[in-house]
Write a protein that holds these residues in place. Structure first.
Motif, PDB file in Angstrom:
ATOM      1  N   GLU A 136       0.376  29.149  -6.529  1.00 35.10           N
ATOM      2  CA  GLU A 136       0.568  30.421  -7.698  1.00 35.10           C
ATOM      3  C   GLU A 136      -0.106  31.568  -7.927  1.00 35.10           C
ATOM      4  OE1 GLU A 136       3.555  30.104  -9.330  1.00 35.10           O
ATOM      5  OE2 GLU A 136       4.019  28.652  -7.856  1.00 35.10           O
ATOM      6  N   SER A 137      -1.235  31.874  -7.105  1.00 35.60           N
ATOM      7  CA  SER A 137      -1.955  32.979  -7.273  1.00 35.60           C
ATOM      8  C   SER A 137      -0.866  33.983  -6.759  1.00 35.60           C
ATOM      9  CB  SER A 137      -3.310  32.829  -6.013  1.00 35.60           C
ATOM     10  OG  SER A 137      -4.204  32.146  -6.835  1.00 35.60           O
ATOM     11  N   VAL A 138      -1.328  35.447  -7.086  1.00 38.99           N
ATOM     12  CA  VAL A 138      -0.445  36.365  -6.663  1.00 38.99           C
ATOM     13  C   VAL A 138      -0.995  37.181  -5.725  1.00 38.99           C
ATOM     14  CG1 VAL A 138       0.787  38.643  -7.191  1.00 38.99           C
ATOM     15  CG2 VAL A 138       0.780  36.544  -8.575  1.00 38.99           C
ATOM     16  N   SER A 170      -4.028  38.139  -8.514  1.00 44.00           N
ATOM     17  CA  SER A 170      -4.427  37.400  -9.547  1.00 44.00           C
ATOM     18  C   SER A 170      -4.329  36.161  -9.145  1.00 44.00           C
ATOM     19  CB  SER A 170      -3.077  37.609 -10.434  1.00 44.00           C
ATOM     20  OG  SER A 170      -3.182  36.764 -11.656  1.00 44.00           O
ATOM     21  N   ARG A 171      -5.573  35.415  -9.493  1.00 46.56           N
ATOM     22  CA  ARG A 171      -5.872  33.997  -9.023  1.00 46.56           C
ATOM     23  C   ARG A 171      -5.400  33.220  -9.959  1.00 46.56           C
ATOM     24  NH1 ARG A 171      -9.657  30.175  -9.365  1.00 46.56           N
ATOM     25  NH2 ARG A 171     -10.013  28.917  -7.367  1.00 46.56           N
ATOM     26  N   ALA A 172      -4.543  32.121  -9.304  1.00 45.11           N
ATOM     27  CA  ALA A 172      -4.196  31.222 -10.409  1.00 45.11           C
ATOM     28  C   ALA A 172      -5.247  30.045 -10.663  1.00 45.11           C
ATOM     29  CB  ALA A 172      -2.663  30.421  -9.699  1.00 45.11           C
ATOM     30  N   GLU A 173      -5.767  29.524 -11.798  1.00 46.61           N
ATOM     31  CA  GLU A 173      -6.420  28.384 -12.062  1.00 46.61           C
ATOM     32  C   GLU A 173      -5.731  27.139 -11.232  1.00 46.61           C
ATOM     33  OE1 GLU A 173      -9.461  28.554 -14.044  1.00 46.61           O
ATOM     34  OE2 GLU A 173      -9.026  30.630 -13.890  1.00 46.61           O
ATOM     35  N   ASP A 215      -5.579  23.889 -12.176  1.00 43.77           N
ATOM     36  CA  ASP A 215      -5.266  22.821 -12.676  1.00 43.77           C
ATOM     37  C   ASP A 215      -3.737  22.941 -13.260  1.00 43.77           C
ATOM     38  OD1 ASP A 215      -5.626  25.177 -14.456  1.00 43.77           O
ATOM     39  OD2 ASP A 215      -6.188  23.753 -16.137  1.00 43.77           O
ATOM     40  N   LEU A 216      -2.839  23.044 -12.184  1.00 44.50           N
ATOM     41  CA  LEU A 216      -1.319  23.130 -12.318  1.00 44.50           C
ATOM     42  C   LEU A 216      -0.879  21.890 -13.269  1.00 44.50           C
ATOM     43  CD1 LEU A 216       0.208  24.939  -9.311  1.00 44.50           C
ATOM     44  CD2 LEU A 216       0.277  25.907 -11.618  1.00 44.50           C
ATOM     45  N   PRO A 217      -0.028  21.922 -14.600  1.00 48.43           N
ATOM     46  CA  PRO A 217      -0.030  20.676 -15.202  1.00 48.43           C
ATOM     47  C   PRO A 217       1.262  19.794 -14.255  1.00 48.43           C
ATOM     48  CG  PRO A 217       1.114  22.737 -16.320  1.00 48.43           C
ATOM     49  CD  PRO A 217       0.210  23.157 -15.083  1.00 48.43           C
ATOM     50  N   ARG A 271       7.521  26.469 -20.257  1.00 47.81           N
ATOM     51  CA  ARG A 271       8.475  27.167 -19.667  1.00 47.81           C
ATOM     52  C   ARG A 271       7.831  28.238 -18.751  1.00 47.81           C
ATOM     53  NH1 ARG A 271      13.200  26.098 -18.203  1.00 47.81           N
ATOM     54  NH2 ARG A 271      14.871  26.586 -19.616  1.00 47.81           N
ATOM     55  N   PRO A 272       6.646  29.014 -19.264  1.00 49.12           N
ATOM     56  CA  PRO A 272       6.246  30.059 -18.324  1.00 49.12           C
ATOM     57  C   PRO A 272       5.823  29.419 -16.895  1.00 49.12           C
ATOM     58  CG  PRO A 272       5.021  29.988 -20.333  1.00 49.12           C
ATOM     59  CD  PRO A 272       5.794  28.728 -20.507  1.00 49.12           C
ATOM     60  N   ARG A 309       9.050  29.237 -12.723  1.00 48.26           N
ATOM     61  CA  ARG A 309       8.591  29.617 -11.428  1.00 48.26           C
ATOM     62  C   ARG A 309       9.292  28.780 -10.164  1.00 48.26           C
ATOM     63  NH1 ARG A 309       2.431  31.530 -11.510  1.00 48.26           N
ATOM     64  NH2 ARG A 309       2.460  32.687 -13.365  1.00 48.26           N
ATOM     65  N   SER A 319       7.512  34.661 -13.537  1.00 46.70           N
ATOM     66  CA  SER A 319       8.123  33.576 -13.091  1.00 46.70           C
ATOM     67  C   SER A 319       8.619  33.807 -11.523  1.00 46.70           C
ATOM     68  CB  SER A 319       9.377  33.381 -14.098  1.00 46.70           C
ATOM     69  OG  SER A 319      10.395  34.271 -13.693  1.00 46.70           O
ATOM     70  N   LYS A 369      -2.632  32.640 -16.726  1.00 46.44           N
ATOM     71  CA  LYS A 369      -3.666  31.601 -16.122  1.00 46.44           C
ATOM     72  C   LYS A 369      -3.459  31.186 -14.686  1.00 46.44           C
ATOM     73  CE  LYS A 369      -5.762  27.278 -17.313  1.00 46.44           C
ATOM     74  NZ  LYS A 369      -5.770  26.137 -18.238  1.00 46.44           N
TER      75      LYS A 369
END
Lengths: 441, 441
Positions: free
Chosen positions: A60-62, A90-93, A95-97, A116-117, A121, B193, B400
């Motif tokens: 999920e990082s951009v 933009s680095r994603a953390e 810990d994606l749920p 939702r956010p 995706r 998204s 995030k």
């Protein structure tokens, strides 16, 4: 100059080795024999990136990459990009749920809506809203072509025309106002103003405590109103044209989104085969259908006592019947009894009205009808509904000074989206649904 | 088969004596030498009907007529219809509170708004909303062409992102929610998204006690958000294209409506001459412009002390300057100080931001800017604005997990309509305006 993912396949064939720039989200990472394969996701789709060595990217990082295009029949889409340079925007953390790139059908609806956010995706979930965007576009396009004017009316109303039940109350400076349940009175005002043909796309509110797969407390209403009609038959005809145009547009613009849900829209021509059945006949037909099913052993029991109104079960039975007999699960039910419809509905007889519902794939997606335009007739009918002319002054002014015969209807945007894609719950077709418990995100 | 008023002129020339059917409103009645001349109004315009003898019709009644077309150079449009048969579909009461066919500029704004169902019948007033419909159409058309997806987001929010000031409170079952001031958070969610480019047309709410010709408590917000931008310059460029397309569409589709207000839209090409001026320079420029005016004797006094923010007076001065120097009364002001902008605005320096306003004909019609997409930077900036990460959990989740550089803006639909037509008050550009005192009709 950025290139979209969907363009890579053609570029690789036309100009192999060409250097391009791509930007998007890290959708999937696979490491194999000292090489990293990254699926990059952008608004157009997915494309495979190939990097030498391992990567410390997170999902999920951009990123933005430069690389050369190459044909590779084993890559999705038959092409890939060999990365020369990559920068992380933009680095994603980490810990994606839940995995955004996974099968969301295994994730519960509450988790999907609470997050939702992130859940938006997921390409399959996001595709719901591309379909919805096309529905709105096609609705607008057809009506503008037919000389309808788009209007925007207030959602804050001073009083409920039919009493305060089902209305959300708003603190408005020093007084109370309500969120509009529909723009109907405003549509009628604009009819009488001489615009003759209007439509509005806007939120509508129902303060009902339902918590079912078919109810939302806030929904997008696709509203139409038209002057110089004779009966609800003119409105049904208009809705058929609208639905046919919507279905045709979806096939043309959203083939991939429909495929993601294994969904097919009805043949636009088949829309014109949809039957119109009078309310009382529809109840009989549903009873027959239920008996037929129980004779088959395919239903839970008989319907000896019949139905007294169009319940969700009747909606399903009628659509199943139409699917079998007419080749399309679309039914218009007209001629509702007066007691089932609001005071402004135009009577077709002492007991019935020029009103209709549209049922699609087992669900009511539309309510509409011709409205009473005669001032004296309105004044006479009010007391029978427990209403007073004083409380409806603004409404009555529309008719006091000349109003043509007219009527209209509204299509529930989320319900239509739901039924087009075969979603289990209408909340899936609302970006940020509101129900009794849910007011965020 | 009904024919529209606008078709009569051509029919009379092509097939004089042809029998046609018309429907519409009785706009004006004139009796002369035993003959009645009736101006019939429908959605397309006006046409003259000729009847033998006197008539007992009332103004604004809705009629349907059959008659023969005839060329008559003295009739408006050069043609008329000699009526053979007329039926009254809906008779208007004769006590109209003001003449619908008269000069409404002599009727006060409060009377016009109190009597919306009637005042909207005045062709000139109704034309405002045909212009507005085209603005919405052109906005949509341009963005769809550029691969933007239309979204519909909730107007009921669980909490105010920036505190509760300026928010209307709604009783939502057992709790309080608020009417959204803007869809910005939701637009940003949809950017992240992967839709990358979204727009929304929807109501927005401001619980501000202003009662000025430029404020509404409920307005239609034309919202845009776009990913992978570098700075607010990309957004200004997009808005220029949007405005040029809107102006071009108005000239093409609404020439008569513009003429009714003696309005001209800027040359679409001139839009690209509109200057962008940094906030601090703009204040200086406005001071210079004011001094210039007072030297001319054309203003009320000097501006020795200058301006400290973009006030309505500064907006007027800057647009006057641009009109004179650049040939278009459109100015983009960028680089607002950080203290004037919300926490999420992307900084361009320690003290300034990548933000902008668009000023058109003396009025701010747009606010926008690049947003901060870096999660850590957002966490760091919150305390400086008195905000806590716990209260912004949903918002922060967008960033995030990877969000591209992005930004957006909103055009106030009523303000743009107002300035296109030169209306004195923005309320004239709202069908059913809401202000502190007005919640009906």
């Amino acid at each position: 100059m950025r290139v979209l993912a969907k363009a890579v396949s053609e570029l690789a064939r036309a100009e192999p080795g060409k250097m391009i720039e791509l930007s998007g989200w890290v959708h999937r990472i696979r490491e194999l024999g000292g090489v990293s394969f990254i699926m990059l996701r952008d608004r157009s789709g997915l494309v495979q990136l190939v990097l030498e060595g391992k990567t410390d990217l997170t999902l999920e990082s951009v990123v933005s990459v430069q690389g050369t295009v190459a044909v590779n029949d084993k890559a999705p889409g038959g092409a890939e990009v060999c990365v020369q340079h990559m920068s992380v925007l933009s680095r994603a953390e980490p810990d994606l749920p839940f995995p955004v790139n996974g099968d969301m059908s295994k994730v519960g609806l509450d988790v999907i809506l609470d997050n939702r956010p992130l859940s938006l995706r997921n390409p399959r979930i996001r595709s719901i809203f591309r379909v919805q965007s096309t529905i709105i576009e096609a609705f607008t396009e057809y009506l503008r072509r037919e000389d309808f004017t788009e209007i925007k009316t207030s959602k804050l109303i001073g009083s409920g025309t039919e009493g305060g039940t089902g209305l959300f109350e708003v603190d408005y400076f020093d007084r109370k106002v309500y969120l509009a349940q529909s723009p109907q009175f405003y549509k009628q005002t604009m009819i009488a103003s001489g615009l003759e043909r209007v439509f509005e796309i806007a939120p509508a509110y129902r303060a009902e405590k339902h918590d079912t797969p078919r109810h939302l407390n806030e929904y997008v209403s696709l509203d139409v109103e038209m002057a110089f009609i004779s009966s609800e038959a003119d409105l049904i005809e208009l809705e058929k044209h609208l639905l046919a145009h919507i279905f045709e547009s979806l096939v043309r613009q959203n083939a991939e989104d429909l495929a993601a849900w294994n969904a097919t829209v009805p043949d636009p021509d088949a829309v014109f085969n949809a039957p119109t059945i009078a309310h009382d006949d529809a109840l009989e037909l549903a009873r027959g259908e239920l008996n037929r099913n129980s004779a088959d052993g395919s239903s839970r029991g008989g319907a000896g006592q019949g139905f007294f109104e169009i319940t969700p079960e009747v909606e399903r039975l009628l659509c199943a019947w139409a699917g079998r007999e007419k080749g399309i699960e679309l039914v218009f039910v007209n001629q509702f009894p007066r007691r089932h419809r609001p005071f402004y509905t135009y009577p077709s007889s002492v007991s019935h009205t020029m009103s209709f519902d549209a049922l699609f794939r087992g669900l009511e997606i539309t309510t509409g009808g011709r409205r009473q335009e005669q001032y004296q007739a309105l004044l006479e009918v009010l007391p029978r509904f427990g209403l007073k002319a004083e409380d409806l002054k603004d409404y009555l002014a529309v008719f006091k000074y000349g109003c043509p015969p007219h009527g209209g209807f509204a299509i529930g945007c989320e319900r239509l989206t739901q039924k087009v894609l075969g979603l289990a719950n209408v909340k899936e077709a609302s970006l940020f649904p509101r129900d009794r418990r849910r007011v965020s995100p």
